[in-house]
Design a protein around this motif. Sequence first.
Motif, PDB file in Angstrom:
ATOM      1  N   PHE A 168      16.233 -61.171 -15.661  1.00 46.94           N
ATOM      2  CA  PHE A 168      17.594 -61.010 -15.505  1.00 46.94           C
ATOM      3  C   PHE A 168      17.802 -60.181 -14.100  1.00 46.94           C
ATOM      4  O   PHE A 168      18.951 -60.731 -13.565  1.00 46.94           O
ATOM      5  CB  PHE A 168      18.116 -60.077 -16.626  1.00 46.94           C
ATOM      6  N   ASP A 169      16.905 -59.494 -13.570  1.00 42.23           N
ATOM      7  CA  ASP A 169      17.222 -58.832 -12.156  1.00 42.23           C
ATOM      8  C   ASP A 169      17.154 -60.185 -11.393  1.00 42.23           C
ATOM      9  O   ASP A 169      17.965 -60.090 -10.211  1.00 42.23           O
ATOM     10  CB  ASP A 169      15.917 -57.980 -11.973  1.00 42.23           C
ATOM     11  N   VAL A 170      15.987 -61.116 -11.256  1.00 46.69           N
ATOM     12  CA  VAL A 170      16.206 -62.167 -10.207  1.00 46.69           C
ATOM     13  C   VAL A 170      17.610 -62.849 -10.376  1.00 46.69           C
ATOM     14  O   VAL A 170      18.028 -63.378  -9.335  1.00 46.69           O
ATOM     15  CB  VAL A 170      14.970 -62.891 -10.525  1.00 46.69           C
ATOM     16  N   GLU A 171      18.021 -63.166 -11.761  1.00 48.12           N
ATOM     17  CA  GLU A 171      19.267 -63.803 -11.743  1.00 48.12           C
ATOM     18  C   GLU A 171      20.455 -63.127 -11.140  1.00 48.12           C
ATOM     19  O   GLU A 171      21.152 -63.796 -10.480  1.00 48.12           O
ATOM     20  CB  GLU A 171      19.467 -64.331 -13.289  1.00 48.12           C
ATOM     21  N   VAL A 172      20.337 -61.830 -11.223  1.00 48.95           N
ATOM     22  CA  VAL A 172      21.517 -61.180 -10.647  1.00 48.95           C
ATOM     23  C   VAL A 172      21.552 -61.113  -8.824  1.00 48.95           C
ATOM     24  O   VAL A 172      22.490 -61.085  -8.503  1.00 48.95           O
ATOM     25  CB  VAL A 172      21.542 -59.761 -11.040  1.00 48.95           C
ATOM     26  N   ILE A 173      20.170 -61.297  -8.595  1.00 45.40           N
ATOM     27  CA  ILE A 173      20.069 -61.400  -6.888  1.00 45.40           C
ATOM     28  C   ILE A 173      20.797 -62.572  -6.720  1.00 45.40           C
ATOM     29  O   ILE A 173      21.329 -62.681  -5.668  1.00 45.40           O
ATOM     30  CB  ILE A 173      18.571 -61.386  -6.696  1.00 45.40           C
ATOM     31  N   TRP A 187      26.761 -65.275  -3.458  1.00 47.30           N
ATOM     32  CA  TRP A 187      28.009 -65.872  -4.093  1.00 47.30           C
ATOM     33  C   TRP A 187      29.165 -64.867  -3.614  1.00 47.30           C
ATOM     34  O   TRP A 187      30.343 -65.156  -3.317  1.00 47.30           O
ATOM     35  CB  TRP A 187      27.964 -65.898  -5.291  1.00 47.30           C
ATOM     36  N   ALA A 188      28.749 -63.626  -3.952  1.00 47.26           N
ATOM     37  CA  ALA A 188      29.737 -62.391  -3.631  1.00 47.26           C
ATOM     38  C   ALA A 188      30.025 -62.283  -2.151  1.00 47.26           C
ATOM     39  O   ALA A 188      31.318 -61.992  -1.862  1.00 47.26           O
ATOM     40  CB  ALA A 188      29.403 -61.075  -3.913  1.00 47.26           C
ATOM     41  N   VAL A 189      28.999 -62.481  -1.172  1.00 45.22           N
ATOM     42  CA  VAL A 189      29.337 -62.647   0.467  1.00 45.22           C
ATOM     43  C   VAL A 189      30.372 -63.468   0.794  1.00 45.22           C
ATOM     44  O   VAL A 189      31.116 -63.466   1.488  1.00 45.22           O
ATOM     45  CB  VAL A 189      27.932 -62.372   0.928  1.00 45.22           C
ATOM     46  N   ASN A 190      29.961 -64.933   0.355  1.00 42.03           N
ATOM     47  CA  ASN A 190      30.624 -66.010   0.583  1.00 42.03           C
ATOM     48  C   ASN A 190      31.909 -66.578  -0.422  1.00 42.03           C
ATOM     49  O   ASN A 190      32.137 -67.725  -0.603  1.00 42.03           O
ATOM     50  CB  ASN A 190      29.557 -67.252   0.744  1.00 42.03           C
ATOM     51  N   PHE A 191      32.172 -65.471  -0.988  1.00 45.72           N
ATOM     52  CA  PHE A 191      33.122 -65.767  -2.168  1.00 45.72           C
ATOM     53  C   PHE A 191      34.346 -66.579  -1.649  1.00 45.72           C
ATOM     54  O   PHE A 191      34.946 -67.406  -2.288  1.00 45.72           O
ATOM     55  CB  PHE A 191      33.807 -64.464  -2.819  1.00 45.72           C
ATOM     56  N   ARG A 192      35.147 -66.027  -0.638  1.00 50.46           N
ATOM     57  CA  ARG A 192      36.205 -66.785  -0.033  1.00 50.46           C
ATOM     58  C   ARG A 192      35.895 -68.256   0.464  1.00 50.46           C
ATOM     59  O   ARG A 192      36.635 -69.007   0.536  1.00 50.46           O
ATOM     60  CB  ARG A 192      36.832 -66.092   1.128  1.00 50.46           C
ATOM     61  N   ASP A 193      34.826 -68.362   1.215  1.00 56.14           N
ATOM     62  CA  ASP A 193      34.505 -69.685   1.687  1.00 56.14           C
ATOM     63  C   ASP A 193      34.126 -70.951   0.631  1.00 56.14           C
ATOM     64  O   ASP A 193      34.506 -71.958   0.748  1.00 56.14           O
ATOM     65  CB  ASP A 193      33.270 -69.589   2.440  1.00 56.14           C
ATOM     66  N   LEU A 194      33.710 -70.228  -0.542  1.00 59.15           N
ATOM     67  CA  LEU A 194      33.254 -71.239  -1.571  1.00 59.15           C
ATOM     68  C   LEU A 194      34.600 -71.950  -2.453  1.00 59.15           C
ATOM     69  O   LEU A 194      34.494 -72.923  -3.031  1.00 59.15           O
ATOM     70  CB  LEU A 194      32.263 -70.539  -2.514  1.00 59.15           C
ATOM     71  N   GLY A 195      35.431 -70.893  -2.509  1.00 62.22           N
ATOM     72  CA  GLY A 195      36.822 -71.501  -2.949  1.00 62.22           C
ATOM     73  C   GLY A 195      36.702 -71.825  -4.644  1.00 62.22           C
ATOM     74  O   GLY A 195      36.030 -71.000  -5.283  1.00 62.22           O
ATOM     75  N   LYS A 196      37.718 -72.562  -5.095  1.00 59.84           N
ATOM     76  CA  LYS A 196      37.585 -72.714  -6.648  1.00 59.84           C
ATOM     77  C   LYS A 196      36.170 -73.376  -7.026  1.00 59.84           C
ATOM     78  O   LYS A 196      35.717 -73.099  -8.339  1.00 59.84           O
ATOM     79  CB  LYS A 196      38.583 -73.706  -7.009  1.00 59.84           C
ATOM     80  N   ASP A 197      35.750 -74.229  -6.587  1.00 59.32           N
ATOM     81  CA  ASP A 197      34.316 -74.777  -6.955  1.00 59.32           C
ATOM     82  C   ASP A 197      33.350 -73.656  -6.970  1.00 59.32           C
ATOM     83  O   ASP A 197      32.614 -73.814  -8.111  1.00 59.32           O
ATOM     84  CB  ASP A 197      33.823 -75.900  -5.764  1.00 59.32           C
ATOM     85  N   GLY A 198      33.398 -72.774  -6.149  1.00 55.87           N
ATOM     86  CA  GLY A 198      32.097 -71.846  -6.148  1.00 55.87           C
ATOM     87  C   GLY A 198      32.500 -70.703  -7.320  1.00 55.87           C
ATOM     88  O   GLY A 198      31.693 -70.347  -7.929  1.00 55.87           O
ATOM     89  N   MET A 199      33.743 -70.776  -7.571  1.00 58.02           N
ATOM     90  CA  MET A 199      34.186 -69.725  -8.676  1.00 58.02           C
ATOM     91  C   MET A 199      33.840 -70.655  -9.960  1.00 58.02           C
ATOM     92  O   MET A 199      33.248 -69.727 -10.931  1.00 58.02           O
ATOM     93  CB  MET A 199      35.641 -69.472  -8.786  1.00 58.02           C
ATOM     94  N   ILE A 200      34.034 -71.640 -10.190  1.00 57.48           N
ATOM     95  CA  ILE A 200      33.619 -72.508 -11.373  1.00 57.48           C
ATOM     96  C   ILE A 200      32.252 -72.361 -11.705  1.00 57.48           C
ATOM     97  O   ILE A 200      31.597 -72.196 -12.682  1.00 57.48           O
ATOM     98  CB  ILE A 200      34.030 -73.857 -11.320  1.00 57.48           C
ATOM     99  N   GLU A 201      31.330 -72.720 -10.416  1.00 60.23           N
ATOM    100  CA  GLU A 201      30.233 -72.861 -10.577  1.00 60.23           C
ATOM    101  C   GLU A 201      29.470 -71.429 -10.996  1.00 60.23           C
ATOM    102  O   GLU A 201      28.478 -71.439 -11.780  1.00 60.23           O
ATOM    103  CB  GLU A 201      29.358 -73.224  -9.547  1.00 60.23           C
ATOM    104  N   MET A 202      30.034 -70.327 -10.508  1.00 56.77           N
ATOM    105  CA  MET A 202      29.429 -68.848 -11.032  1.00 56.77           C
ATOM    106  C   MET A 202      29.877 -68.777 -12.347  1.00 56.77           C
ATOM    107  O   MET A 202      29.157 -67.939 -12.869  1.00 56.77           O
ATOM    108  CB  MET A 202      30.188 -67.832  -9.910  1.00 56.77           C
TER     109      MET A 202
END
Length: 118
Positions: free
Chosen positions: A70-75, A80-95
């Motif tokens: 679970f620690d590696v998954e949190v990494i 994703w958090a750093v590129n949150f704005r660049d990823l848009g809705k697709d990145g949000m859905i994938e997360m």
Amino acid sequence: MPVNYLPIIFQMIVAAGFAVLVMLVTHKIGPKRKTKDKLTPFESGIEVIGNARTPVSIKYFLVAILFVLFDVEVIFMYPWAVNFRDLGKDGMIEMFIFMGTLLLGFIYIIKKGALDWD
């Protein structure tokens, strides 16, 4: 260019060669007196009592492995958090899909009782 890496490769070869040379020289010229006291195991200033092959509960190892998992998954959430704005809705859905899978795995572990210390 591969030629630019030659100094780094040369430095790695010299460092490895130095380490091997020092180990060989100290092994050859060092003292070789083996006494009973030198051959006994010694851990943190405490003399050994009993057998080192005493069985340990599998729960300890299971919790350790689950923590690493679970620690590696949190990494994976950091980029994703750093590129949150660049990823848009697709990145949000994938997360959300990733977090849902992570949550399902955590629920499965709790249902199986992997974290219960009876």
